[in-house]
Enzyme design. Structure first.
Site, short mmCIF file in Angstrom:
data_model
loop_
_atom_site.label_atom_id
_atom_site.label_comp_id
_atom_site.label_asym_id
_atom_site.label_seq_id
_atom_site.Cartn_x
_atom_site.Cartn_y
_atom_site.Cartn_z
N CYS A 296 0.86 -1.18 0.00
CA CYS A 296 0.00 0.00 0.00
C CYS A 296 0.90 1.23 0.00
CB CYS A 296 -0.90 -0.03 1.24
SG CYS A 296 -1.96 1.43 1.40
N ILE A 297 0.48 2.28 -0.70
CA ILE A 297 1.29 3.49 -0.76
C ILE A 297 0.36 4.70 -0.76
CG2 ILE A 297 1.42 3.42 -3.29
CD1 ILE A 297 4.27 4.61 -3.02
N THR A 299 0.39 9.22 -0.29
CA THR A 299 0.86 10.56 0.04
C THR A 299 -0.36 11.37 0.42
OG1 THR A 299 2.63 10.39 -1.61
CG2 THR A 299 2.14 12.58 -0.75
N ARG A 305 1.52 16.07 -5.66
CA ARG A 305 2.00 16.88 -6.78
C ARG A 305 3.24 17.69 -6.40
NH1 ARG A 305 -1.67 16.69 -10.81
NH2 ARG A 305 -0.67 18.43 -11.89
N GLY A 309 5.30 11.33 -3.79
CA GLY A 309 4.83 10.01 -4.21
C GLY A 309 5.89 9.24 -4.97
N GLU A 330 1.67 -4.20 -5.22
CA GLU A 330 0.51 -5.09 -5.17
C GLU A 330 -0.62 -4.49 -5.99
OE1 GLU A 330 -2.50 -6.32 -1.63
OE2 GLU A 330 -0.38 -6.77 -1.26
N SER A 343 4.61 6.76 -14.61
CA SER A 343 5.52 7.89 -14.83
C SER A 343 6.91 7.56 -14.30
CB SER A 343 4.97 9.14 -14.14
OG SER A 343 5.84 10.23 -14.31
N TYR A 388 7.47 -8.03 -30.20
CA TYR A 388 7.47 -9.46 -29.91
C TYR A 388 7.98 -10.19 -31.14
CZ TYR A 388 5.90 -13.80 -27.73
OH TYR A 388 5.86 -15.05 -27.15
N LYS A 412 8.44 14.12 -16.96
CA LYS A 412 9.34 15.06 -16.31
C LYS A 412 10.26 14.32 -15.35
CE LYS A 412 5.94 18.82 -16.45
NZ LYS A 412 5.14 19.76 -15.63
#
Length: 439
Positions: A296-297, A299, A305, A309, A330, A343, A388, A412
Site C-alpha cells: 500500500c502506498i 501521500t 504533486r 509520491g 501489489e 511515470s 514481440y 518530467k
C-alpha cells in the site's frame, strides 16, 4: 456561500439563492421530491452542474436534510453530501438522461470520435488520465462480485474532513473507524502519534500532553528535511492500525486495517524544529510469495504533486536493490497510483536507454532497476519501444525516439530523488519466492 456553506454559482443572484435555500430549510420544500436511488442534476463543489445518483440521506438538524450523491462517470472520491438547494428539482427524468448522455459524449470527445475504434493502449491511456473506473460489466465474474461487495460496504462516506497538524483535509472515501468515530462529520488526528479524536477540545488537550515528535521505529534515511522511518507492525501495532485507517480515507481499494503484524511500514516525514511531520508512507509484506515490494502506498493530499509520491516509489526500489530481487506493487493500483508508477517506470527506463549504446534485453533492464520484467514490458509497450519477435520481447529504440519522449511534458524528471548514500538499511526478513520457498 449560502447558510449551509454550499458553494453557489453565478447563474443566479446570490441573495436569491440564499432565500431559496433558507425557504427549503424552514418549510421542507423540495425534500419530499428527492428520492433515494433517483438521478438528478446536482451542483458540484466546483460550481459545475452534473448528473448524480442520490445514495443516502441524513438529518443534520430537524429542518436540514443532506443527501449523499455519486456523480455519474466520476471517481467515487468525488461523492459528497449536498443540501437540497444544490439539487435541481425542475428537470424531468428525460432531461436528466439527456444531460447524462451529453456528459459521457464530452468525456470521449465528439460523437464522431466516439464511433471510431481505439486501440487498447489508447483506451488505457485515456482511462488513466481521466481517472475512469473500469465498469463492473467489463470485469471477470469473480472480480465483479468482489467489487459489488466492496461498493456495498464502502458506499457511504460520513467523515468529510480530518484535521492533521496545520492541515484540514477533505476526505475521499469511507474508512472503517469505530462507530462512535466513523459517523462524525470531522475527526482530529495527532500528526505525530496518529491518535484520532472526535472533538477539537480533546485534540487541543492531547497536543499539550503528547510527547511524540516523530514516528516509532528506526530512522533509516535522512537528507536535508526528509526523513524515513521503518516500523514493524508487530512492534507498533496501534500506530500502524491508525495509519491504515487514515490511509483508507484516501484509498478506495484497501483492505488492511487491523492485521498489521505481517507488514513493515516506511513513513516519510518532513522535519523542522517542531518535529517530523507525517507526509506519506508505503507498506510491504515481510514475506511476499508474489514478490511485491509495496502493499500500500499513500501521500497525503496536502503533499501531493510535489514529488513525494515518486520519492516513496523510488525508495521502495532502492530497498529492492539492496535486497537483491525485483519487485512490483501489489495490484490493483488506484488510478493515481497507476499514473505515478507509470511515470516513474517510464522516466527510469528512458534515462537508462538515453545513455546506453548497444543491445539490451528486458532481463538486463530488470537487473539494473529491480523493476519486474512484466512492468518493464507493459511500460515499453505504452511507448512503442518493444516488439514481440520469435517468442520473446525485444527492446526496439532509437536515440531520436528516446529524446522525443524525454522532451514530452508527460515525462518530467523527478523533483525529489533518493540518495543511496543516506540510506542506512539492511533486510531483516527472508523473502519467499513465487514457489513459496524461503531463500
Amino acid at each position: 456561500c449560502c447558510p449551509r456553506g454550499c458553494i453557489c454559482t453565478m447563474t443566479e443572484p446570490l441573495a436569491k439563492k440564499r432565500d431559496v435555500c433558507q425557504a427549503q430549510d424552514e418549510n421542507g420544500e423540495g425534500c419530499e421530491k428527492v428520492h433515494i436511488g433517483g438521478k438528478y442534476i446536482v451542483e458540484r463543489s466546483d460550481g459545475e452542474w452534473h448528473t448524480a445518483e442520490v445514495l443516502h440521506s441524513r438529518n443534520v438538524s430537524p429542518r436540514n436534510i443532506e443527501y449523499y450523491v455519486h456523480y455519474s462517470g466520476c471517481n467515487r472520491r468525488m461523492d459528497e453530501w449536498v443540501s437540497v438547494c444544490r439539487i435541481d428539482l425542475t428537470k424531468s427524468q428525460q432531461e436528466v438522461q439527456n444531460q447524462s448522455r451529453a456528459e459521457m459524449a464530452s468525456k470521449t470527445g465528439s460523437p464522431k470520435y466516439a464511433e471510431r475504434k481505439i486501440t487498447r493502449n489508447q483506451k488505457r491511456k485515456h482511462d488513466e488520465i481521466n481517472h475512469v473506473q473500469q465498469p463492473i460489466a467489463e470485469m471477470d465474474p469473480t472480480t465483479a462480485a468482489l467489487e459489488r461487495e466492496h461498493e456495498a460496504v464502502t458506499k457511504i462516506k460520513y467523515i468529510d474532513m480530518i484535521q492533521m497538524g496545520r492541515f484540514e483535509i477533505d476526505t475521499w472515501y469511507y474508512s472503517p473507524y469505530p462507530d462512535e468515530y466513523g459517523k462524525q462529520h470531522k475527526l482530529w488526528a495527532c500528526e505525530y502519534c496518529l491518535k484520532y479524536m472526535k472533538w477539537e477540545v480533546s485534540y487541543r488537550d492531547h497536543l499539550t500532553r503528547c510527547e511524540w515528535r516523530h514516528p516509532p521505529g528506526k530512522e533509516i534515511y535522512r537528507k536535508g528535511t526528509l526523513s524515513v522511518y521503518e516500523i514493524d507492525g508487530q512492534d507498533a501495532k496501534v500506530y500502524c492500525q491508525n495509519m491504515c485507517l487514515l490511509a483508507k480515507l484516501f484509498l478506495d481499494h484497501k483492505t488492511l486495517y487491523f492485521d498489521v503484524e505481517p507488514f513493515l511500514f516506511y513513513v516519510l516525514t518532513e522535519v523542522d524544529c517542531d518535529g517530523a511531520h507525517f507526509v506519506g508512507y508505503f507498506s510491504k509484506e515481510k514475506e511476499s510469495p508474489e514478490g511485491n515490494n509495496v502493499a500500500c502506498i499513500l501521500t497525503l493530499p496536502p503533499y501531493q504533486r510535489k514529488g513525494y509520491g515518486k520519492f516513496l516509489i523510488a525508495f521502495s526500489y532502492e530497498l529492492s536493490k539492496i535486497d537483491g530481487c525485483a519487485g512490483s506493487p501489489e495490484k490493483p493500483l488506484s488510478d493515481l497510483g497507476k499514473l505515478s508508477y507509470r511515470s516513474y517506470w517510464t522516466w527510469v527506463l528512458l534515462d537508462i536507454l538515453r545513455n546506453f549504446r548497444g543491445s539490451m534485453s528486458i532481463k538486463d533492464l530488470s537487473m539494473m532497476t529491480c523493476i519486474t520484467q512484466e512492468d518493464i514490458i507493459s511500460t515499453l509497450q505504452s511507448l512503442n519501444m518493444v516488439k514481440y519477435w520469435k517468442g520473446q520481447h525485444v527492446v526496439c529504440v532509437t536515440p531520436k525516439l528516446v529524446e522525443e519522449h524525454l522532451r514530452s511534458s508527460q515525462y518530467k524528471p523527478p523533483v525529489l530523488t533518493v540518495d543511496p548514500a543516506c540510506l542506512r538499511w539492511a533486510p531483516t526478513h527472508r523473502k519467499l519466492s513465487k514457489t513459496g520457498k524461503k531463500h
